[in-house]
Design an enzyme around this catalytic site. Structure first.
Site, short mmCIF file in Angstrom:
data_model
loop_
_atom_site.label_atom_id
_atom_site.label_comp_id
_atom_site.label_asym_id
_atom_site.label_seq_id
_atom_site.Cartn_x
_atom_site.Cartn_y
_atom_site.Cartn_z
N ARG B 48 3.52 10.19 -4.61
CA ARG B 48 4.77 9.61 -5.12
C ARG B 48 5.56 9.12 -3.93
O ARG B 48 5.18 9.34 -2.77
CB ARG B 48 5.55 10.56 -6.02
CG ARG B 48 5.39 12.02 -5.82
CD ARG B 48 5.88 12.49 -4.50
NE ARG B 48 7.24 12.03 -4.25
CZ ARG B 48 7.82 11.98 -3.07
NH1 ARG B 48 7.15 12.32 -1.97
NH2 ARG B 48 9.06 11.57 -2.90
N ASP B 246 13.72 2.87 -5.09
CA ASP B 246 12.48 2.43 -5.72
C ASP B 246 12.50 0.95 -6.06
O ASP B 246 11.45 0.33 -6.24
CB ASP B 246 12.19 3.27 -6.98
CG ASP B 246 11.77 4.67 -6.59
OD1 ASP B 246 12.65 5.49 -6.29
OD2 ASP B 246 10.55 4.93 -6.53
#
Lengths: 347, 347
Positions: B48, B246
């Site tokens: 991640r 992100d």
């Protein structure tokens, strides 16, 4: 309205405390037969929730007073004072604990001054603890109706999306709860669309206890991580926030479970009303400002471990158990006094 | 500066992904030999962190392209498009994933048009993935220095108390990290007093990964529950907040791990500067506003269970994985472009 679950049961010679650390998956009753047993159960959070702690401490005081009398029928003043100081030290933030032990101490001191006999002392102290218990039950009902009335009149006929934090229900009180009591009454009146329940790290009172109570009552809900509340507000999915309280100062500052203050800031940012529900025993009439409230710090393992399972490496932890929400961030406090809605310093 | 831990290792015929779900207590490498293996590792969050996901997806694309070529040396356009679509669907919010697969697709399409032979395709695609990897490593270094320079000049000589969220370090990138990279450089320069690391529910990237990286680097820290950040700010204990990203839109709105937006509101309330650090691959030059960013919702079990242990009854859950922080709440974004500090729409 009788809650499906209660945090303690009163027996002839003991008080059985539901070990809330193990809920909802294990139902384990801890039998307390001494003041020390009760102290440990409060400190270890088998029982939690400011009103419930107050009630349990009152019964614990009975054990302590009777043990003291058995040792010394004319106890010294400092021996009597020590009872209250001992119990109070179990959790420093919630004022309901000190409120209950003060009330018990006053009766005990009076009985000693009157040279009452052992039987009378036993009966009177027990009745006083039972009165504290019963009054809290009634108080929950009054404040819950007061809050529901206020909210229903503000949003007539609307089914509401309500965000709450920690557990403030039957498991936290002697009755139907404080903030969760308001929610129960709103639900009875058909005014709840959905409850967003914060899981409430580190102790997970929301995930373990509020989720359980809402499920039992069939109140529609979503469980969320604490950090999701802000995004739900930003998306316009929250009509109001309501929480309980552990101590309320004269100007209306509110100590409550860690995470309450950020919710109040986020609510203000989004123009969402923020409410508090609490019994009279939560009001500290001696304290002016929230900055004076002692904030309990709890052990590191509560953050490093979850249900006994290590989730982090061994690193230093800050574990404040409470924070303080300033009166300015609170639209109203629902309580059980004559006016039933307390408007804080700003109003 | 070589990080003590890396999120993946490139082998001749596979990529080994460190299973971050099991960190810090178990070090388990998942061997990925196909595009599907890589897809699963991204979706299941073995790997991640937006930059790390982009790099791993690029290598995954190589597997997918070669498998396709073996089946059909002249693949159809929709077969080629399907490779990218498949990988992109693993995590919808982080744009670095799509950025990397777009780059791989462009090369692959060009090679097919040129009728390159199998060996050339294999080598060229692999070199492109390696380039993405190396560029991210360099990018981390540039943005970390840019951020540290900016912060050091704002607080000359001051040892800083910095709050961060999620994991943005070596485990999230191909280098020393984004926000945690800035922290590393500040620490090298003797400018860190303490880092407050949010545990970052529900996935606990802060508790499991950031705490681990900070411990290894001997950077002073406290781990906190996410809900404690607001109270620390209120107490004046936080000088600045820095997070990763992100996806960043043209006007400077930032999608990042759930819980970032509330931190930005709390920082604003307390007059605390809020910073973001992210590589160029995080900027979505096609998207104007943060409201357009797709927000991933993840499974309920991530909230109901912690490390496989049930903590709540079976109740409905909302599990948004990201939130969006508006440009107005961000003082500056540190990145790796020519100017190195991005000032958003408000500036």
């Amino acid at each position: 309205m009788i809650p499906a679950i209660v945090p303690f049961r009163i027996k002839k010679k003991s008080i059985e405390i539901l070990n809330q650390r193990l809920l909802p998956h294990t139902v384990d009753w801890v039998s307390c037969k001494s003041m020390k047993d009760v102290f440990v159960s409060i400190r270890e959070m088998h029982v939690r929730g400011a009103p419930a702690i107050g009630i349990v401490a009152a019964y614990g005081y009975v054990f302590g007073a009777l043990k003291l009398m058995k040792k010394n029928f004319s106890p010294k003043l400092d021996e009597v004072t020590a009872l209250k100081e001992y119990l109070d030290s179990a959790r420093p933030t919630a004022v309901n604990l000190m409120w209950a032990t003060t009330r018990m101490e006053q009766i005990f001191t009076k009985l000693l001054a009157e040279k009452a006999d052992m039987g009378a002392i036993k009966e009177t102290l027990f009745l006083e603890a039972a009165a504290i218990h019963r009054e809290d039950e009634e108080s929950c009902s009054r404040m819950s109706h007061a809050g529901a009335d206020y909210i229903a009149s503000k949003w007539p006929g609307k089914k509401l999306r309500i965000l709450t934090h920690c557990n403030t229900g039957a498991l936290a009180t002697g009755g139907i709860g404080t903030a969760l009591g308001v929610i129960r009454i709103l639900h009875q009146r058909g005014l709840v669309e959905v409850i967003y329940a914060d899981e409430t790290r580190p102790y997970l009172q929301g995930a373990r206890l509020t989720a359980y109570e809402l499920k039992v009552e069939k109140i529609p809900m979503y469980l969320i991580a604490d950090s999701m509340a802000g995004f739900l507000m930003k998306q316009g999915k929250v009509d109001l926030v309501i929480t309980g309280a552990d101590r309320i100062t004269k100007r209306g500052d509110v100590a409550n479970k860690i995470g309450t203050f950020p919710l109040s800031v986020l609510a203000k940012e989004h123009g969402i009303p923020f409410y508090v529900a609490a019994p009279e025993s939560t009001f500290d009439r001696e304290m002016e400002h929230g900055d004076s409230i002692p904030i309990e710090e709890r052990p590191a393992y509560e953050v490093l471990e979850i249900q006994g399972k290590k989730v982090a490496p061994d690193v230093p932890v800050l574990n404040y158990s409470f924070d303080v929400t300033p009166a300015e961030n609170i639209e109203a406090i629902f309580h059980d006094g004559s006016d039933k809605v307390f408007r804080s310093a700003k109003l």
